[in-house]
Design a protein around this motif. Structure first.
Motif, PDB file in Angstrom:
ATOM      1  N   ASP A 144       0.843  -1.197   0.000  1.00 16.36           N
ATOM      2  CA  ASP A 144       0.000   0.000   0.000  1.00 16.36           C
ATOM      3  C   ASP A 144       0.882   1.252   0.000  1.00 16.36           C
ATOM      4  OD1 ASP A 144       1.052   0.034   2.531  1.00 16.36           O
ATOM      5  OD2 ASP A 144      -0.863  -0.083   3.581  1.00 16.36           O
ATOM      6  N   ARG A 145       0.253   2.402   0.171  1.00 14.07           N
ATOM      7  CA  ARG A 145       0.988   3.673   0.147  1.00 14.07           C
ATOM      8  C   ARG A 145       2.108   3.699   1.177  1.00 14.07           C
ATOM      9  NH1 ARG A 145       1.093   9.167  -0.646  1.00 14.07           N
ATOM     10  NH2 ARG A 145      -0.360   9.101  -2.363  1.00 14.07           N
ATOM     11  N   GLN A 146       1.788   3.171   2.364  1.00 16.67           N
ATOM     12  CA  GLN A 146       2.788   3.223   3.439  1.00 16.67           C
ATOM     13  C   GLN A 146       4.020   2.372   3.082  1.00 16.67           C
ATOM     14  OE1 GLN A 146       1.489   1.673   7.177  1.00 16.67           O
ATOM     15  NE2 GLN A 146       2.819   3.061   8.302  1.00 16.67           N
ATOM     16  N   ASP A 168      -3.324   3.078  -4.466  1.00 21.33           N
ATOM     17  CA  ASP A 168      -2.116   3.636  -3.833  1.00 21.33           C
ATOM     18  C   ASP A 168      -0.937   3.584  -4.795  1.00 21.33           C
ATOM     19  OD1 ASP A 168      -3.701   3.884  -1.639  1.00 21.33           O
ATOM     20  OD2 ASP A 168      -2.502   2.615  -0.315  1.00 21.33           O
ATOM     21  N   LEU A 202       1.088   6.883  -6.202  1.00 21.25           N
ATOM     22  CA  LEU A 202       2.535   7.067  -6.014  1.00 21.25           C
ATOM     23  C   LEU A 202       3.244   7.265  -7.353  1.00 21.25           C
ATOM     24  CD1 LEU A 202       3.107   4.418  -3.199  1.00 21.25           C
ATOM     25  CD2 LEU A 202       3.387   6.884  -2.965  1.00 21.25           C
ATOM     26  N   GLY A 211       5.710   3.570  -0.213  1.00 20.78           N
ATOM     27  CA  GLY A 211       6.258   4.908   0.023  1.00 20.78           C
ATOM     28  C   GLY A 211       7.589   4.873   0.766  1.00 20.78           C
ATOM     29  N   GLU A 258       2.582  10.795  -8.387  1.00 14.99           N
ATOM     30  CA  GLU A 258       3.376  11.746  -7.585  1.00 14.99           C
ATOM     31  C   GLU A 258       4.867  11.658  -7.878  1.00 14.99           C
ATOM     32  OE1 GLU A 258       2.321  10.644  -3.590  1.00 14.99           O
ATOM     33  OE2 GLU A 258       0.190  10.850  -4.044  1.00 14.99           O
TER      34      GLU A 258
END
Ligand code: NAP
Ligand code: GLV
Length: 308
Positions: A205-207, A231, A235, A210, A238
């Motif tokens: 996921d994003r966490q 997610d 990312l 990331g 971004e």
């Protein structure tokens, strides 16, 4: 084992070939094909069976899964005493190594850009990129993940691996379950070869993504439900992830309107990174059937409390 009947549950155009090859490999057994299979069968060989298959075969003591991952069986019910035995390697390791090495080198050497340049009529060499700038992290160091990690290390990449228990793989920095943060912080290209379980679902996921070195890259050859699709896309938008190479999806075939299909930074393939090879798989199941009949132990028995 007390009976000599094996019920086969496979779908697809080659079901009759599976049946014929199983019969050749196990001439002393009666092998029958679902839905005409014998209800008294005590052994089964299955790939994504329906619940009705287990309801129709209440005497099973051994269930051979014709794939490495057993997640498709997790919501089904069968005799709690029956053992579930999965395929181990059977030619999938070599395929996985080829797929992951291809995806990794394609990303590092920027072949996507050169394909785009060709379509745009551009001739534009890009600055060299070195393996040392692309540390690879392999999640899951089991039968397939260990082969991938070892081979990628042999190509000159720094490789980190992560598994529940600390593994020991030549040339690979092996992290145990509670060292996940250190594993992610050391990784730029993340390869997922985990089984799908309640602990690993939605893990990407994003966490998690990331925390990779930026911009990260994901190669997912395990199961689609490891990834939180929105997610990953966010990312990439971004610029924190450079892209992904995905072989597996929450819904397969990947729906025509899924945003992964339109994202230029994402390469998709239709769940082909390591296909079940019929002859190798039947040979492994047949050898295990013979071993069990002889009262010997076999490997590949799934720990149902862990889900893999
Ligand atoms: P395996 O031998 O069972 O290896 C699983 C690895 O994952 C082990 O190292 C295990 O750690 C680790 N693991 C499991 N749960 C974990 C957790 N919660 N945290 C950290 N590590 C965890 O499986 P395999 O044969 O290599 O296959 C892996 C998966 O690949 C399959 O389950 C399947 O989903 C997928 N697959 C995909 C394709 C395809 O074509 N796309 C083909 C074949 C397989 P321990 O060693 O500590 O237990
Ligand atoms: C294929 O995805 C397998 O689990 O064998």
């Amino acid at each position: 084992m007390t009976s000599d009947r094996l019920a086969l549950c496979v779908t697809g155009d080659d079901a009759a070939d599976w049946l014929a090859d199983f019969r050749r490999a196990l001439p002393d057994l009666t092998v029958t094909l679902w839905p005409e299979s014998a209800p008294e069968a005590t052994m089964a060989a299955v790939w994504k069976p329906p619940q009705a298959f287990f309801d129709a075969h209440p005497r099973l003591t051994e269930i051979f899964n014709l794939g490495a991952g057993v997640d498709a069986l997790s919501s089904l019910q069968w005799a709690p005493t029956a053992r579930l035995i999965r395929l181990e390697d059977c030619g999938m390791g070599a395929q996985m190594v080829e797929y992951v090495c291809h995806a990794l080198l394609r990303h590092v050497r920027e072949f996507d850009h050169y394909d785009a340049d060709r379509l745009a009529g551009r001739w534009a060499p890009r600055p060299p990129r070195r393996p040392g700038d692309f540390p690879v992290g392999v999640m899951g160091l089991g039968v397939l993940g260990a082969q991938v990690a070892r081979t990628v290390a042999g190509l000159g990449f720094t490789v980190h691996g992560w598994s529940r228990q600390r593994a020991d793989v030549d040339g690979v920095h092996c992290h145990a379950g509670d060292e996940f943060d250190a594993f992610l912080a050391a990784t730029r290209v993340l390869v997922c070869l985990l089984p799908l379980t309640p602990q690993t679902e939605n893990l990407l996921d994003r966490q998690t993504l990331g925390r990779l070195r930026r911009p990260g890259y994901l190669i997912n050859v395990a199961r689609g439900a490891h990834v939180v699709d929105a997610d990953l896309l966010a990312l990439i938008d971004e610029g924190r992830m450079a892209g992904a190479c995905l072989d597996v999806f929450r819904s397969e075939p990947l729906p025509a309107d899924h945003p992964f299909r339109r994202c230029a930074a994402i390469t998709i393939t239709p769940h082909i990174s390591a296909q079940t090879l019929r002859s190798e798989s039947i040979a492994q199941v047949a050898a295990r059937v013979s071993a069990l009949i002889a009262g010997e132990t076999v490997s590949g028995i799934v720990d149902r409390s862990q889900g893999y």
